[in-house]
Design a protein around this motif. Structure first.
Motif, mmCIF file in Angstrom:
data_model
loop_
_atom_site.group_PDB
_atom_site.id
_atom_site.type_symbol
_atom_site.label_atom_id
_atom_site.label_comp_id
_atom_site.label_asym_id
_atom_site.label_seq_id
_atom_site.Cartn_x
_atom_site.Cartn_y
_atom_site.Cartn_z
ATOM 1 N N PRO A 9 0.801 -1.236 0.000
ATOM 2 C CA PRO A 9 0.000 0.000 0.000
ATOM 3 C C PRO A 9 0.827 1.277 0.000
ATOM 4 O O PRO A 9 0.419 2.277 -0.602
ATOM 5 C CB PRO A 9 -0.821 -0.123 1.293
ATOM 6 N N ALA A 10 1.977 1.240 0.658
ATOM 7 C CA ALA A 10 2.803 2.449 0.725
ATOM 8 C C ALA A 10 3.402 2.815 -0.630
ATOM 9 O O ALA A 10 3.868 3.945 -0.816
ATOM 10 C CB ALA A 10 3.927 2.253 1.750
ATOM 11 N N HIS A 11 3.386 1.869 -1.586
ATOM 12 C CA HIS A 11 4.025 2.113 -2.887
ATOM 13 C C HIS A 11 3.025 2.147 -4.042
ATOM 14 O O HIS A 11 3.409 2.369 -5.192
ATOM 15 C CB HIS A 11 5.077 1.035 -3.165
ATOM 16 N N ARG A 12 1.744 1.900 -3.772
ATOM 17 C CA ARG A 12 0.759 1.815 -4.854
ATOM 18 C C ARG A 12 0.637 3.118 -5.629
ATOM 19 O O ARG A 12 0.704 3.141 -6.859
ATOM 20 C CB ARG A 12 -0.609 1.442 -4.278
ATOM 21 N N GLU A 13 0.443 4.205 -4.907
ATOM 22 C CA GLU A 13 0.224 5.492 -5.572
ATOM 23 C C GLU A 13 1.434 5.880 -6.403
ATOM 24 O O GLU A 13 1.295 6.351 -7.542
ATOM 25 C CB GLU A 13 -0.073 6.559 -4.520
ATOM 26 N N GLN A 14 2.646 5.656 -5.843
ATOM 27 C CA GLN A 14 3.861 6.008 -6.579
ATOM 28 C C GLN A 14 3.978 5.200 -7.860
ATOM 29 O O GLN A 14 4.280 5.738 -8.935
ATOM 30 C CB GLN A 14 5.091 5.765 -5.703
ATOM 31 N N LEU A 15 3.713 3.883 -7.777
ATOM 32 C CA LEU A 15 3.853 3.025 -8.953
ATOM 33 C C LEU A 15 2.814 3.398 -10.012
ATOM 34 O O LEU A 15 3.141 3.454 -11.213
ATOM 35 C CB LEU A 15 3.705 1.557 -8.552
ATOM 36 N N THR A 43 1.519 -10.115 -0.770
ATOM 37 C CA THR A 43 0.230 -10.786 -0.869
ATOM 38 C C THR A 43 -0.372 -10.889 0.525
ATOM 39 O O THR A 43 0.274 -10.539 1.516
ATOM 40 C CB THR A 43 0.384 -12.197 -1.471
ATOM 41 N N GLN A 44 -1.585 -11.364 0.601
ATOM 42 C CA GLN A 44 -2.232 -11.505 1.901
ATOM 43 C C GLN A 44 -1.517 -12.513 2.789
ATOM 44 O O GLN A 44 -1.596 -12.460 4.007
ATOM 45 C CB GLN A 44 -3.697 -11.916 1.715
ATOM 46 N N GLN A 45 -0.812 -13.458 2.164
ATOM 47 C CA GLN A 45 -0.141 -14.500 2.936
ATOM 48 C C GLN A 45 1.276 -14.118 3.338
ATOM 49 O O GLN A 45 1.873 -14.758 4.199
ATOM 50 C CB GLN A 45 -0.078 -15.816 2.133
ATOM 51 N N THR A 46 1.853 -13.098 2.723
ATOM 52 C CA THR A 46 3.258 -12.780 2.983
ATOM 53 C C THR A 46 3.430 -11.294 3.265
ATOM 54 O O THR A 46 2.589 -10.463 2.901
ATOM 55 C CB THR A 46 4.139 -13.149 1.771
ATOM 56 N N GLN A 47 4.568 -10.977 3.913
ATOM 57 C CA GLN A 47 4.910 -9.577 4.164
ATOM 58 C C GLN A 47 5.470 -8.913 2.920
ATOM 59 O O GLN A 47 5.564 -7.696 2.853
ATOM 60 C CB GLN A 47 5.927 -9.487 5.308
ATOM 61 N N GLY A 48 5.861 -9.727 1.948
ATOM 62 C CA GLY A 48 6.304 -9.164 0.691
ATOM 63 C C GLY A 48 7.804 -9.164 0.500
ATOM 64 O O GLY A 48 8.568 -9.578 1.371
ATOM 65 N N ALA A 49 8.207 -8.670 -0.663
ATOM 66 C CA ALA A 49 9.625 -8.610 -1.016
ATOM 67 C C ALA A 49 9.866 -7.355 -1.840
ATOM 68 O O ALA A 49 8.953 -6.804 -2.469
ATOM 69 C CB ALA A 49 10.015 -9.864 -1.793
ATOM 70 N N TRP A 50 11.119 -6.908 -1.834
ATOM 71 C CA TRP A 50 11.514 -5.701 -2.552
ATOM 72 C C TRP A 50 12.116 -6.082 -3.905
ATOM 73 O O TRP A 50 12.874 -7.047 -4.014
ATOM 74 C CB TRP A 50 12.543 -4.915 -1.754
ATOM 75 N N PHE A 51 11.771 -5.274 -4.949
ATOM 76 C CA PHE A 51 12.247 -5.567 -6.305
ATOM 77 C C PHE A 51 12.690 -4.282 -6.994
ATOM 78 O O PHE A 51 12.062 -3.230 -6.840
ATOM 79 C CB PHE A 51 11.142 -6.209 -7.152
ATOM 80 N N GLN A 52 13.785 -4.416 -7.747
ATOM 81 C CA GLN A 52 14.141 -3.388 -8.713
ATOM 82 C C GLN A 52 13.253 -3.637 -9.921
ATOM 83 O O GLN A 52 13.215 -4.751 -10.454
ATOM 84 C CB GLN A 52 15.619 -3.497 -9.100
ATOM 85 N N CYS A 53 12.508 -2.642 -10.330
ATOM 86 C CA CYS A 53 11.464 -2.839 -11.342
ATOM 87 C C CYS A 53 11.735 -1.976 -12.572
ATOM 88 O O CYS A 53 11.785 -0.750 -12.486
ATOM 89 C CB CYS A 53 10.099 -2.501 -10.753
ATOM 90 N N LEU A 54 11.900 -2.632 -13.721
ATOM 91 C CA LEU A 54 12.000 -1.940 -15.010
ATOM 92 C C LEU A 54 10.636 -2.052 -15.697
ATOM 93 O O LEU A 54 10.181 -3.157 -16.026
ATOM 94 C CB LEU A 54 13.083 -2.561 -15.887
ATOM 95 N N THR A 55 9.965 -0.925 -15.881
ATOM 96 C CA THR A 55 8.620 -0.889 -16.441
ATOM 97 C C THR A 55 8.693 -0.407 -17.897
ATOM 98 O O THR A 55 9.181 0.693 -18.166
ATOM 99 C CB THR A 55 7.716 0.052 -15.632
ATOM 100 N N ILE A 56 8.198 -1.258 -18.838
ATOM 101 C CA ILE A 56 8.294 -0.948 -20.267
ATOM 102 C C ILE A 56 6.902 -0.999 -20.883
ATOM 103 O O ILE A 56 6.260 -2.060 -20.904
ATOM 104 C CB ILE A 56 9.210 -1.952 -20.995
ATOM 105 N N PRO A 57 6.372 0.122 -21.391
ATOM 106 C CA PRO A 57 5.082 0.107 -22.089
ATOM 107 C C PRO A 57 5.278 -0.338 -23.555
ATOM 108 O O PRO A 57 6.255 0.047 -24.205
ATOM 109 C CB PRO A 57 4.624 1.560 -22.004
#
Length: 530
Positions: free
Chosen positions: A57-63, A85-99
């Motif tokens: 949630p803390a990163h949704r608006e930014q993404l 996800t609902q089952q996990t605390q999550g993980a951090w990723f370097q994300c390359l976004t390509i349209p």
């Protein structure tokens, strides 16, 4: 056709091996690679759902903003996101976004290529935690050591807040944290204007260093102004005004600055010198530590050069019997050295127990000769030494007319308090008495006081020193008086230095008073009796 077939294989290979997500133009997942699904540790179906549902949630608006920007500008974006996800605390990723766009420049889909950087983020957070204190927000020892090296500093100050543990005892841990935050914020603002930076080392201990190679005289002048300003400042904590005092030491040298400043702080804590900054210089420190204390201590024992000084402890109303405290000195070339110069060093040798015996033997003789009570200081090392304990108990057995009070120091330094309780019990069976020293500075003093129920309780000198000007000291003393009255324990106030303090403590009906106003230590007990 062949090229299209090869391209399909490339895409298949990429999707099977990479951490990859493909979104449609509306941001819904149309593909997620098996390796990413496994990394998210979920068997929940994600295809068909909006990407934002499993973005932290803390990163949704930014993404979402970044994706809109990349689409509108037909550019890629590279940043760090957290998927969960609902089952996990999550993980951090370097994300390359390509349209991806069709031949009419209409958005077809969005590809996210990810690289797991959770470990790197964790290490960064860990480093940040070690660099910055969670309570005060100040930089810690990690940055201090680096900044000393970077600026090639030749001056360093270390301070601690006098009687800070008393605040926690009386007002609670949250109060202590609030006080640390207020003190840190005020100090950082005051010092920043003078090119000085404050660091929190641990507990109530802080360090101050300049952000450039400042000469010692200027550094010391800034410290004096800091002390003076702090002395006239009160902090509002939980609706009340709190004034604090600090012990402040300054080290000057090219090497081992922290050690030099620690040594200066130790000197400052033993005396109340106001805005005079205790300073230890490298050359002086090296020379003083060149002294080989072991042969000096051995020679003093052989020549009976450990002698007792006696300081009177006077009844404030005349209803109680005055008594005296034995304070050890070591005579060296005609000079009587105070215990601060040799006693800690003696504790590292096998001679320490012999010094304790010497003090007790002299005190017994003086007590029997003059029919007075004398208190002797003993440490946890003495109580945990079976031979020393046996000597003390045997001495009481052999000298039944001696009136000895064993004044126990450093009660916080032992986890096995049962040894102290047993010692006190054995002393009382032999008509000896027990006093607790420095009451008001330890986190567990109250519970241990109840366990031990001493015959005398000595109030820590840091509380008495500013009793007339510090409301918090006065309230602490009031709490102590209430407890001691209820438990019927006589109180002894140390550091009674002038008539005003003497009058105030007498008015508060503190049973015994000790300090230079009452009398300075002297080598002959007869001086006071005559």
């Amino acid at each position: 056709m062949r090229n299209h077939h090869l391209l399909s294989q490339y895409v298949s290979a990429l999707e099977s091996s990479a951490l990859c997500i493909r979104l449609d133009a509306q941001g819904r997942v149309i593909f997620i690679s098996e390796s990413l699904q496994n990394r998210l540790n979920t068997d929940q179906p994600l295809v068909g759902k909006a990407l934002k549902q499993f973005v932290d949630p803390a990163h949704r608006e930014q993404l979402e903003d970044r994706i809109k920007y990349t689409v509108s500008n037909q550019q890629s974006w590279n940043g760090i996101i957290k998927l969960a996800t609902q089952q996990t605390q999550g993980a951090w990723f370097q994300c390359l976004t390509i349209p991806l766009f069709d031949t009419q420049d209409k958005l077809s889909e969005i590809v996210l290529l990810l690289q797991d950087v959770s470990r790197e983020v964790y290490l960064d957070e860990l480093l940040s935690e070690t660099r910055f204190d969670s309570v005060t927000g100040l930089a810690t020892r990690v940055d201090l050591l680096n900044d000393i090296k970077t600026t090639n500093a030749q001056c360093l100050a270390i301070l601690d807040i006098r009687k800070f543990r008393s605040f926690a005892d009386f007002y609670g841990l949250e109060f202590g944290d609030e006080l640390l935050r207020a003190f840190s914020l005020w100090s950082a603002q005051f010092l920043n204007d003078r090119h000085l930076k404050i660091y929190r080392l641990y507990g109530d201990k802080f360090a101050i260093v300049a952000d450039f190679r400042m000469i010692p005289s200027v550094f010391e002048l800034h410290l004096k102004h800091y002390y003076q300003a702090l002395s006239s400042t009160q902090f509002q904590i939980n609706g009340g005004d709190v004034a604090i005092d600090i012990a402040l030491g300054m080290g000057v040298g090219r090497k081992k600055l922290v050690q030099l400043a620690e040594s200066a702080l130790a000197k400052a804590k033993k005396v109340f010198s106001g805005d005079r900054i205790e300073c230890v210089k490298e050359r002086e420190f090296v020379n003083s530590n060149k002294v080989n204390w072991m042969p000096k201590i051995q020679a003093a024992l052989d020549n009976h050069d450990f002698i007792n000084y006696y300081q009177p402890i006077k009844s404030s109303d005349g209803k109680n019997v005055d008594y005296f405290e034995a304070l050890v000195r070591m005579r060296d070339n005609g000079i009587d050295l105070p215990p601060g110069m040799f006693l800690d060093k003696a504790k590292t040798t096998r001679y320490y127990s012999q010094i304790t015996r010497s003090v007790i033997e002299q005190a017994v003789i003086q007590s029997e000769q003059h029919n007075v009570a004398i208190s002797v200081n003993i440490s946890i090392e003495d109580i945990l030494n079976p031979q020393t304990v046996e000597f003390m108990l045997d001495t009481l057995e052999a000298h039944k007319s001696a009136q000895l009070i064993f004044e126990i120091t450093e009660t916080e330094s032992t986890e096995d308090f049962s040894a102290v309780e047993d010692f006190a019990k054995q002393v009382r069976l032999r008509n000896g008495k027990i006093a607790i020293d420095d009451f008001g500075v330890g986190y567990s003093n109250f519970s241990r006081l109840i366990q031990l129920h001493p015959d005398y309780l000595k109030i820590d000198g840091s509380i008495i020193r500013n009793i007339l000007s510090d409301k918090s000291n006065a309230s602490i003393l009031t709490g102590m008086i209430s407890i001691c009255r209820e438990m019927n324990i006589p109180m002894v106030a140390e550091f009674v230095e002038d008539e005003a303090v003497n009058g105030y403590l007498t008015q508060q009906q503190i049973e015994f008073l000790q300090g230079y106003y009452i009398g300075k230590p002297a080598p002959q007990l007869s001086k006071w009796l005559n």
